[in-house]
Design a protein around this motif. Structure first.
Motif, mmCIF file in Angstrom:
data_model
loop_
_atom_site.group_PDB
_atom_site.id
_atom_site.type_symbol
_atom_site.label_atom_id
_atom_site.label_comp_id
_atom_site.label_asym_id
_atom_site.label_seq_id
_atom_site.Cartn_x
_atom_site.Cartn_y
_atom_site.Cartn_z
ATOM 1 N N THR A 1 0.797 -1.230 0.000
ATOM 2 C CA THR A 1 0.000 0.000 0.000
ATOM 3 C C THR A 1 0.824 1.272 0.000
ATOM 4 O O THR A 1 1.881 1.330 0.630
ATOM 5 N N PRO A 2 0.303 2.290 -0.691
ATOM 6 C CA PRO A 2 0.913 3.608 -0.541
ATOM 7 C C PRO A 2 0.505 4.241 0.782
ATOM 8 O O PRO A 2 -0.415 3.763 1.457
ATOM 9 N N GLU A 3 1.184 5.313 1.115
ATOM 10 C CA GLU A 3 0.815 6.146 2.269
ATOM 11 C C GLU A 3 0.145 7.401 1.713
ATOM 12 O O GLU A 3 0.682 8.027 0.809
ATOM 13 N N TYR A 4 -1.034 7.702 2.228
ATOM 14 C CA TYR A 4 -1.720 8.937 1.851
ATOM 15 C C TYR A 4 -1.819 9.804 3.098
ATOM 16 O O TYR A 4 -2.429 9.392 4.096
ATOM 17 N N ASN A 5 -1.231 10.975 3.019
ATOM 18 C CA ASN A 5 -1.310 11.919 4.154
ATOM 19 C C ASN A 5 -0.960 11.238 5.476
ATOM 20 O O ASN A 5 -1.692 11.320 6.464
ATOM 21 N N PHE A 6 0.159 10.526 5.433
ATOM 22 C CA PHE A 6 0.727 9.823 6.599
ATOM 23 C C PHE A 6 -0.133 8.669 7.091
ATOM 24 O O PHE A 6 0.036 8.186 8.209
ATOM 25 N N SER A 7 -1.106 8.213 6.294
ATOM 26 C CA SER A 7 -1.970 7.127 6.765
ATOM 27 C C SER A 7 -2.433 6.265 5.590
ATOM 28 O O SER A 7 -1.804 6.258 4.534
ATOM 29 N N LEU A 8 -3.552 5.538 5.787
ATOM 30 C CA LEU A 8 -4.039 4.631 4.737
ATOM 31 C C LEU A 8 -4.776 5.385 3.626
ATOM 32 O O LEU A 8 -5.513 6.333 3.914
ATOM 33 N N PRO A 9 -4.655 4.935 2.371
ATOM 34 C CA PRO A 9 -5.532 5.451 1.328
ATOM 35 C C PRO A 9 -6.984 5.166 1.730
ATOM 36 O O PRO A 9 -7.292 4.101 2.282
ATOM 37 N N GLY A 10 -7.873 6.117 1.418
ATOM 38 C CA GLY A 10 -9.267 5.976 1.832
ATOM 39 C C GLY A 10 -9.917 4.692 1.345
ATOM 40 O O GLY A 10 -10.684 4.057 2.074
ATOM 41 N N GLY A 11 -9.625 4.289 0.113
ATOM 42 C CA GLY A 11 -10.250 3.080 -0.445
ATOM 43 C C GLY A 11 -9.894 1.837 0.356
ATOM 44 O O GLY A 11 -10.757 0.975 0.604
ATOM 45 N N LEU A 12 -8.645 1.749 0.771
ATOM 46 C CA LEU A 12 -8.211 0.570 1.537
ATOM 47 C C LEU A 12 -8.837 0.597 2.932
ATOM 48 O O LEU A 12 -9.319 -0.426 3.437
ATOM 49 N N LYS A 13 -8.857 1.763 3.531
ATOM 50 C CA LYS A 13 -9.465 1.892 4.867
ATOM 51 C C LYS A 13 -10.941 1.493 4.798
ATOM 52 O O LYS A 13 -11.451 0.757 5.649
ATOM 53 N N ASN A 14 -11.606 1.978 3.738
ATOM 54 C CA ASN A 14 -13.023 1.665 3.547
ATOM 55 C C ASN A 14 -13.232 0.151 3.379
ATOM 56 O O ASN A 14 -14.171 -0.429 3.934
ATOM 57 N N ALA A 15 -12.333 -0.482 2.628
ATOM 58 C CA ALA A 15 -12.446 -1.934 2.401
ATOM 59 C C ALA A 15 -12.296 -2.696 3.723
ATOM 60 O O ALA A 15 -13.065 -3.620 4.019
ATOM 61 N N ILE A 16 -11.318 -2.294 4.519
ATOM 62 C CA ILE A 16 -11.105 -2.971 5.806
ATOM 63 C C ILE A 16 -12.305 -2.713 6.727
ATOM 64 O O ILE A 16 -12.779 -3.616 7.424
#
Ligand SMILES: Cc1cc2nc3c(=O)[nH]c(=O)nc-3n(C[C@H](O)[C@H](O)[C@H](O)COP(=O)(O)O)c2cc1C
Length: 191
Positions: free
Chosen positions: A81-96
């Motif tokens: 995964t990439p880092e977006y704004n020091f955290s998870l990309p929204g799509g991945l966070k949403n999936a989890i």
């Protein structure tokens, strides 16, 4: 080398066609120890934004169950995964978030390894700690070391073929996958 056949799936946190993290992910089968297969997980690209009303009114969307089933069936999961704004990309966070609401929550007791890549020098270190924190809440078993942060990724991959041309990076990934095989054998539910 793994002592038994290990079926691992990889989840790419980037939806972008030319994703560097996807290039690293695509290299994994060729770097895995004997006995470990690594296949891409079903996509989360079609997941709607998580909304408890949707879950309660119409149930879990089919692609959520498809991904959750693949996670349950796997011996281990690798996040690229990439880092977006020091955290998870929204799509991945949403999936989890979606799969975490299922009754048989699929990450419980699941061996996890994390890899991140970034054009920046730090290689996405900060997303890894947020992802570890989430896996901790979900009762997954996350491999501690070796950590894989592919910094300055544009100089380490061939952007035409997508191959990792940097030998040091390839060797570090091999070491992590070897460690992950032993980790699954020691701690995995099917171990
Ligand atoms: C919304 C957004 C936020 C980003 N934040 C970070 C960041 O915090 N740290 C970092 O190293 N790179 C950051 N980047 C740059 C990404 O690492 C870069 O775009 C990378 O290529 C994305 O991964 P991919 O190539 O796999 O799609 C950000 C990019 C985007 C689009």
């Amino acid at each position: 080398m793994a002592n038994r056949q290990l079926n691992v799936i990889s989840i790419c946190g980037s939806l972008r066609k030319g994703s560097f993290n996807r290039m690293v992910m695509n290299a994994l089968p060729g770097l895995a120890p004997a006995g470990m297969s690594i296949k891409e997980a079903p996509s989360f690209a079609a997941f709607p934004l998580y909304n408890a009303d949707v879950q309660n009114l119409t149930g879990f969307p089919a692609p959520v169950n498809t991904l959750a089933d693949a996670i349950r069936a796997a011996d281990g999961v690798i996040f690229n995964t990439p880092e977006y704004n020091f955290s998870l990309p929204g799509g991945l966070k949403n999936a989890i978030d979606w799969v975490s609401r299922l009754k048989e929550q699929p990450f419980v007791g699941k061996p996890i390894a994390i890899q991140s890549a970034s054009p920046g020098p730090v290689g996405g270190a900060r997303v890894q700690y947020d992802l570890r924190k989430m896996m901790c809440f979900l009762d997954a078993l996350t491999l501690n070391k070796p950590e894989i942060f592919v910094g300055s990724v544009a100089s380490r991959v061939d952007d035409k073929t997508g191959e990792i041309k940097d030998e040091t990076t390839r060797n570090l990934i091999k070491q992590q996958l070897e460690a992950f095989a032993h980790f699954i054998e020691r701690h995995g539910a099917k171990g």
